[in-house]
Design a protein around this motif. Structure first.
Motif, PDB file in Angstrom:
ATOM      1  N   UNK A   1       4.013  -8.883 -10.063  1.00 28.58           N
ATOM      2  CA  UNK A   1       3.893  -7.556  -9.803  1.00 28.58           C
ATOM      3  C   UNK A   1       3.010  -7.180 -10.901  1.00 28.58           C
ATOM      4  N   UNK A   2       2.933  -7.503 -11.914  1.00 26.78           N
ATOM      5  CA  UNK A   2       1.779  -7.279 -13.080  1.00 26.78           C
ATOM      6  C   UNK A   2       0.372  -7.387 -12.583  1.00 26.78           C
ATOM      7  N   UNK A   3       0.043  -8.385 -11.417  1.00 25.21           N
ATOM      8  CA  UNK A   3      -0.969  -8.791 -11.188  1.00 25.21           C
ATOM      9  C   UNK A   3      -1.585  -7.535 -10.136  1.00 25.21           C
TER      10      UNK A   3
ATOM     11  N   UNK B   1      -1.060  10.780 -14.761  1.00 29.00           N
ATOM     12  CA  UNK B   1      -2.455  11.425 -14.643  1.00 29.00           C
ATOM     13  C   UNK B   1      -3.276  11.583 -13.575  1.00 29.00           C
ATOM     14  N   UNK B   2      -2.550  12.659 -12.628  1.00 28.48           N
ATOM     15  CA  UNK B   2      -3.197  12.831 -11.620  1.00 28.48           C
ATOM     16  C   UNK B   2      -4.957  12.780 -11.304  1.00 28.48           C
ATOM     17  N   UNK B   3      -5.371  11.924 -10.251  1.00 30.26           N
ATOM     18  CA  UNK B   3      -6.790  11.824 -10.138  1.00 30.26           C
ATOM     19  C   UNK B   3      -7.427  10.681 -10.975  1.00 30.26           C
ATOM     20  N   UNK B   4      -6.551   9.857 -11.677  1.00 25.30           N
ATOM     21  CA  UNK B   4      -7.101   8.568 -12.410  1.00 25.30           C
ATOM     22  C   UNK B   4      -7.239   7.661 -11.116  1.00 25.30           C
ATOM     23  N   UNK B   5      -7.991   6.759 -11.414  1.00 24.43           N
ATOM     24  CA  UNK B   5      -8.287   5.579 -10.163  1.00 24.43           C
ATOM     25  C   UNK B   5      -7.013   4.754  -9.931  1.00 24.43           C
ATOM     26  N   UNK B   6      -6.327   4.403 -10.945  1.00 28.14           N
ATOM     27  CA  UNK B   6      -5.520   3.249 -10.595  1.00 28.14           C
ATOM     28  C   UNK B   6      -4.275   3.100 -11.731  1.00 28.14           C
ATOM     29  N   UNK B   7      -3.419   2.449 -11.477  1.00 29.71           N
ATOM     30  CA  UNK B   7      -2.202   2.401 -12.154  1.00 29.71           C
ATOM     31  C   UNK B   7      -1.782   0.973 -12.202  1.00 29.71           C
ATOM     32  N   UNK B   8      -1.332   0.298 -13.120  1.00 25.22           N
ATOM     33  CA  UNK B   8      -0.364  -1.012 -12.909  1.00 25.22           C
ATOM     34  C   UNK B   8       1.105  -0.834 -12.810  1.00 25.22           C
ATOM     35  N   UNK B   9       1.821  -1.921 -12.737  1.00 25.96           N
ATOM     36  CA  UNK B   9       3.324  -1.621 -12.584  1.00 25.96           C
ATOM     37  C   UNK B   9       3.890  -2.009 -13.897  1.00 25.96           C
ATOM     38  N   UNK B  10       5.078  -1.006 -13.941  1.00 24.70           N
ATOM     39  CA  UNK B  10       5.854  -1.488 -15.201  1.00 24.70           C
ATOM     40  C   UNK B  10       6.748  -2.468 -14.959  1.00 24.70           C
TER      41      UNK B  10
ATOM     42  N   UNK C   1      -7.331 -11.266 -12.501  1.00 23.42           N
ATOM     43  CA  UNK C   1      -6.004 -11.091 -13.139  1.00 23.42           C
ATOM     44  C   UNK C   1      -5.449  -9.772 -12.604  1.00 23.42           C
ATOM     45  N   UNK C   2      -6.067  -8.786 -12.159  1.00 24.64           N
ATOM     46  CA  UNK C   2      -5.482  -7.563 -11.622  1.00 24.64           C
ATOM     47  C   UNK C   2      -6.016  -7.145 -10.314  1.00 24.64           C
ATOM     48  N   UNK C   3      -5.181  -7.106  -9.155  1.00 29.87           N
ATOM     49  CA  UNK C   3      -5.932  -6.697  -7.879  1.00 29.87           C
ATOM     50  C   UNK C   3      -5.717  -5.194  -7.638  1.00 29.87           C
ATOM     51  N   UNK C   4      -6.661  -4.487  -7.684  1.00 30.34           N
ATOM     52  CA  UNK C   4      -6.839  -3.047  -7.613  1.00 30.34           C
ATOM     53  C   UNK C   4      -7.248  -2.449  -6.271  1.00 30.34           C
ATOM     54  N   UNK C   5      -6.829  -1.357  -5.857  1.00 30.71           N
ATOM     55  CA  UNK C   5      -5.813  -0.467  -6.527  1.00 30.71           C
ATOM     56  C   UNK C   5      -4.169  -1.111  -6.115  1.00 30.71           C
ATOM     57  N   UNK C   6      -4.374  -2.314  -5.298  1.00 30.19           N
ATOM     58  CA  UNK C   6      -3.066  -2.879  -4.947  1.00 30.19           C
ATOM     59  C   UNK C   6      -2.211  -2.332  -4.163  1.00 30.19           C
ATOM     60  N   UNK C   7      -1.281  -2.805  -3.506  1.00 27.67           N
ATOM     61  CA  UNK C   7      -0.119  -2.401  -2.835  1.00 27.67           C
ATOM     62  C   UNK C   7       0.819  -3.191  -2.570  1.00 27.67           C
ATOM     63  N   UNK C   8       2.103  -2.909  -1.832  1.00 28.06           N
ATOM     64  CA  UNK C   8       3.157  -3.571  -1.711  1.00 28.06           C
ATOM     65  C   UNK C   8       2.949  -4.879  -0.994  1.00 28.06           C
ATOM     66  N   UNK C   9       2.199  -4.668   0.037  1.00 25.78           N
ATOM     67  CA  UNK C   9       1.908  -5.807   0.736  1.00 25.78           C
ATOM     68  C   UNK C   9       1.100  -6.942   0.124  1.00 25.78           C
ATOM     69  N   UNK C  10       0.374  -6.603  -0.426  1.00 26.55           N
ATOM     70  CA  UNK C  10      -0.524  -7.694  -1.261  1.00 26.55           C
ATOM     71  C   UNK C  10       0.536  -8.442  -2.232  1.00 26.55           C
ATOM     72  N   UNK C  11       1.504  -7.550  -2.728  1.00 25.08           N
ATOM     73  CA  UNK C  11       2.420  -8.108  -3.635  1.00 25.08           C
ATOM     74  C   UNK C  11       3.326  -9.170  -3.086  1.00 25.08           C
ATOM     75  N   UNK C  12       3.643  -8.752  -1.819  1.00 26.66           N
ATOM     76  CA  UNK C  12       4.541  -9.512  -1.200  1.00 26.66           C
ATOM     77  C   UNK C  12       3.990 -10.721  -0.577  1.00 26.66           C
ATOM     78  N   UNK C  13       2.821 -10.693  -0.447  1.00 26.01           N
ATOM     79  CA  UNK C  13       1.765 -11.780   0.043  1.00 26.01           C
ATOM     80  C   UNK C  13       1.920 -12.901  -1.099  1.00 26.01           C
TER      81      UNK C  13
END
Ligand code: BGC
Length: 742
Positions: free
Chosen positions: A17-19, A31-40, A253-265
């Motif tokens: 999930x960190x990736x 921070x609305x409008x920022x391009x991305x965020x990692x998972x906690x 190391x980090x797939x952006x912006x990412x989504x749940x489907x990618x994580x599941x994959x």
């Protein structure tokens, strides 16, 4: 944060999930409008961190749901202007201000600087890249990164690598020789990494030699980490590539912006043995090492109040140093008491910067007209009135950005809108900006009118504006690379009216990259390129026009006489031409001045070119070896009548040997301090011997022989020449370790 301990405690799902970022539409809530965020991973106290564009300032929404206040950022000049300063201190200062704004608004990593090469004048993102030369690009990027990171937030070198065009950027395969890659395209990144240690690198959308950059193990692991020893984080560009598993394996190391489907994959791929835990741990370590350094992880509380007043001065200082004076027949500077007839819609609606992810939302933009008025210069009111009448017809009666902003605050403060509306508003703002610089006919003045204007004013100033955005390249058509007929007519008619009375005409180019100048430059007396100068545009322009500051910018690329003489135009935008999927960098290392100088072609203005109001004399060249480097010393003296700064440039001409070499290459540069008339500065530039090497397909070679050291005020105005001799070949491997040449 103890990274190793965390790795031992994280479950495999948590690690994966960190990736993967939180997703595109889950725009960061904090921070609305920022391009991305990692998972906690809250259970272990690992925070999510915020990533935000971009090169010309922090791109976040200026308004927030339910809040009256605005979250404004400073619009700094675009990178093409920053590199035209040739001043690493100024660029570092801009980086620092951007870093401080990021930190105070809760952004942990800035998605900048852009570091691709100006391969073609039409490159859609040239405005957010530095130069056609890898040394100038690398040094500028390094300064920018040092600045950003001095504020305690991360910087990201992007887009790694060979993302020189926007046409089909997510599908195009770039075919380029390893020599050109190592000496030009990779070299810029290599220099920046060595000189600034960026926290992050963003891999590009395009393919390189058949493989997506984000899925290219040779690029991300062999070159970046093994050859260069890079220890930071590597992320994808947004939605880049087509295979997340390959991405992780190749070195992302980090797939952006990412989504749940990618994580599941990724989780499934681990379970069926496609990715092993050791690889995952390596990636997680890189992510955690970066998170550990962020303000968020260190418990910093953003104030929400960066020092915008201080930063607007920084934006001004950078702008005023990056303007390039192309031509001056005694028209500039103008007297502060001069009466100015100000033409061109860009004089009244000055374009602050390019669009796309590199845009910014400042409170206001000082137009050239307002800047001149603020400086006490009198502007012809009747001409101004004409523009005030035309512009609202196109854009509504309010300044468009103020209009949108007012509307947003109104809708949003009652929480009537959601995040999607915020995004839509942002898109609209972009669209309006884009429209604004497209089609307003300029040729609206009768000859009688111009005659009267010329009679009562001392000088005419005409601004020509263009804009550009990511996602598309510029077009070789009228209205983009070429002037429209109405623009040409305006220049012709104004010049005729003013020249008839022996009065001068000045053209300001408010542009994201070169345009055609050859067809009209003889009609006017002075041409000043002000690029995309950021929010303080008008103030900086006014100070240069009235001579408070002498221009000291120099071109970071070769300005062609004819667009199609640019060597890369032969293969741009690739094959098949109507929908290219492959572009061959046939020109190899012969890009920009390397081509023009080697093959004896005359550009409109050469690399490193830029006039000043004053003159500089060069003398006392002294060249010596100092260990593994060449030390070049000389003096630069201001021998003219104005205070000014000079950019001294060193080009090296290699001996004829086994390898093909360009006629000369930039190997060092230095901007002087402000020199008053009669003042002199001792310049010392150290060129590491490794800078003289060429890549022969296997290793770096400095061939023996006599190297000419050429010191100049541009690549074609060489003032001092000396030489050094290298007695025998010196060779290095790809890690720059000395090896035998046999
Ligand atoms: C751009 C990047 C940018 C990212 C996030 C992409 O489309 O190519 O430069 O950082 O979006 O906004």
């Amino acid at each position: 944060m103890n990274v190793e301990e965390l790795i031992s405690k994280l479950s495999i799902e948590e690690k994966l999930s960190l990736l993967v970022g939180v997703g595109f539409f889950d725009v960061p809530k904090s921070v609305p409008g920022a391009a991305g965020e990692t998972r906690a991973v809250s259970r272990l106290g690992i925070p999510s961190i915020i990533l935000s564009d971009g090169p010309a300032g922090i791109r976040i929404f200026a308004v927030r749901l339910g809040e009256d206040r605005l979250y404004l950022t400073t619009a700094f000049p675009n990178e093409i202007l920053l590199s035209s300063t040739w001043n690493t201190e100024v660029v570092e200062e801009v980086g620092k201000a951007i870093g401080e704004e990021a930190r105070e608004y809760g952004v942990d990593v800035v998605l900048a600087p852009g570091l691709n090469i100006h391969r073609i004048p039409l490159g859609g993102r040239n405005f957010e890249y530095f130069s056609e030369d890898p040394l100038l690009s690398g040094e500028m990027a390094a300064a920018y990164v040092r600045g950003v990171q001095s504020a305690g937030v991360g910087a990201t070198l992007k887009h790694f690598v060979a993302n020189e065009q926007e046409t089909n950027r997510t599908r195009i395969d770039v075919v380029v020789s390893e020599r050109a890659l190592r000496e030009i395209y990779l070299r810029a990144f290599e220099i920046a990494i060595k000189k600034s240690d960026p926290w992050a690198v963003m891999a590009a959308y395009n393919k390189l030699l058949g493989k997506y950059c984000v899925q290219n193990k040779w690029l991300l692991t062999d070159v970046l980490r093994r050859d260069w020893g890079y220890k930071g984080l590597v992320m994808t560009d947004w939605l880049a590539g087509d295979n997340p598993v390959e991405q992780i394996k190749a070195g992302i190391d980090l797939i952006m912006p990412g989504d749940d489907k990618t994580l599941q994959l990724l989780i499934d791929s681990y379970r069926n043995g496609q990715i092993d835990e050791e690889t995952i741990n390596t990636r997680v370590r890189n992510v955690l090492n970066l998170i550990a350094k962020t303000p968020k992880a260190r418990g910093y509380k953003p104030s929400g109040k960066p020092d915008l007043d201080k930063h607007r001065e920084v934006a001004y200082r950078a702008a005023v140093e990056g303007f390039v004076l192309l031509k001056n027949n005694g028209a500039l500077p103008i007297k502060p008491s001069a009466k100015v007839a100000l033409f061109g819609k860009g004089s009244y609606r000055t374009a602050k910067g390019g669009l796309g992810s590199g845009t910014t939302y400042p409170l206001s933009i000082v137009s050239i007209a307002s800047g001149l008025k603020e400086a006490g210069v009198s502007i012809d009111e009747e001409v101004e009135k004409v523009y005030n009448n035309i512009l609202p017809m196109v854009f509504g009666s309010l300044d468009p950005s103020q209009f949108i902003r007012a509307m947003r605050v109104d809708v949003l403060k009652d929480k009537k809108a959601d995040m999607i509306s915020l995004l839509l508003f942002e898109l609209m703002e972009n669209a309006i900006d884009a429209l604004e610089y497209m089609q307003v006919a300029e040729d609206v003045f009768s000859e009688e009118f111009l005659d009267r204007v010329a009679e009562r004013n001392d000088v005419a100033v005409i601004t020509i504006s263009r804009t550009a955005t990511e996602g598309r390249d510029r077009n070789p058509v009228k209205g983009d690379y070429y002037l429209r007929d109405d623009e040409l007519n305006l220049i012709c008619k104004v010049s005729e009216a003013f020249h008839r009375r022996n009065k001068k005409v000045v053209v300001l180019l408010n542009i994201p990259g070169p345009i055609d100048v050859v067809s009209w430059r003889d009609l006017v007396d002075a041409i000043l390129v002000v690029w995309m100068p950021g929010q303080e545009a008008g103030r900086a322009v006014a100070d240069v026009l009235v001579g408070k500051v002498s221009p000291s910018g120099k071109l970071p690329f070769t300005w062609p006489k004819d667009l199609y003489e640019t060597p890369a135009m032969r293969t741009f935008p690739g094959e098949p031409r109507n929908d290219p999927i492959r572009v061959v960098y046939e020109e190899g290392i012969y890009i920009g001045y390397r081509y023009y100088d080697s093959f004896g072609l005359e550009p409109a203005y050469e690399f490193g070119y830029g006039l000043s109001y004053t003159d500089f004399e060069y003398r006392d060249l002294n060249i010596s070896f100092e260990g593994e480097a060449v030390k070049v010393r000389f003096k630069v003296k201001n021998v003219g009548g104005y205070p000014g700064k000079e950019v001294a440039q060193i080009y090296v001409r290699a001996p004829r040997g086994k390898l093909d070499k360009p006629f000369q290459e930039l190997k060092g540069f230095k901007k002087t301090r402000l020199l008053n008339p009669g003042e002199e500065e001792d310049i010392e530039i150290v060129i590491p011997i490794t800078y003289l090497a060429s890549f022969n397909g296997f290793k770096w070679v400095v061939e023996k022989g006599v190297y000419e050291i050429r010191v100049g005020t541009s690549s074609r105005k060489i003032k001092l020449v000396g030489s050094i001799e290298i007695e025998k070949d010196v060779c290095f491997d790809v890690k720059w370790e000395k090896i035998g040449c046999g």
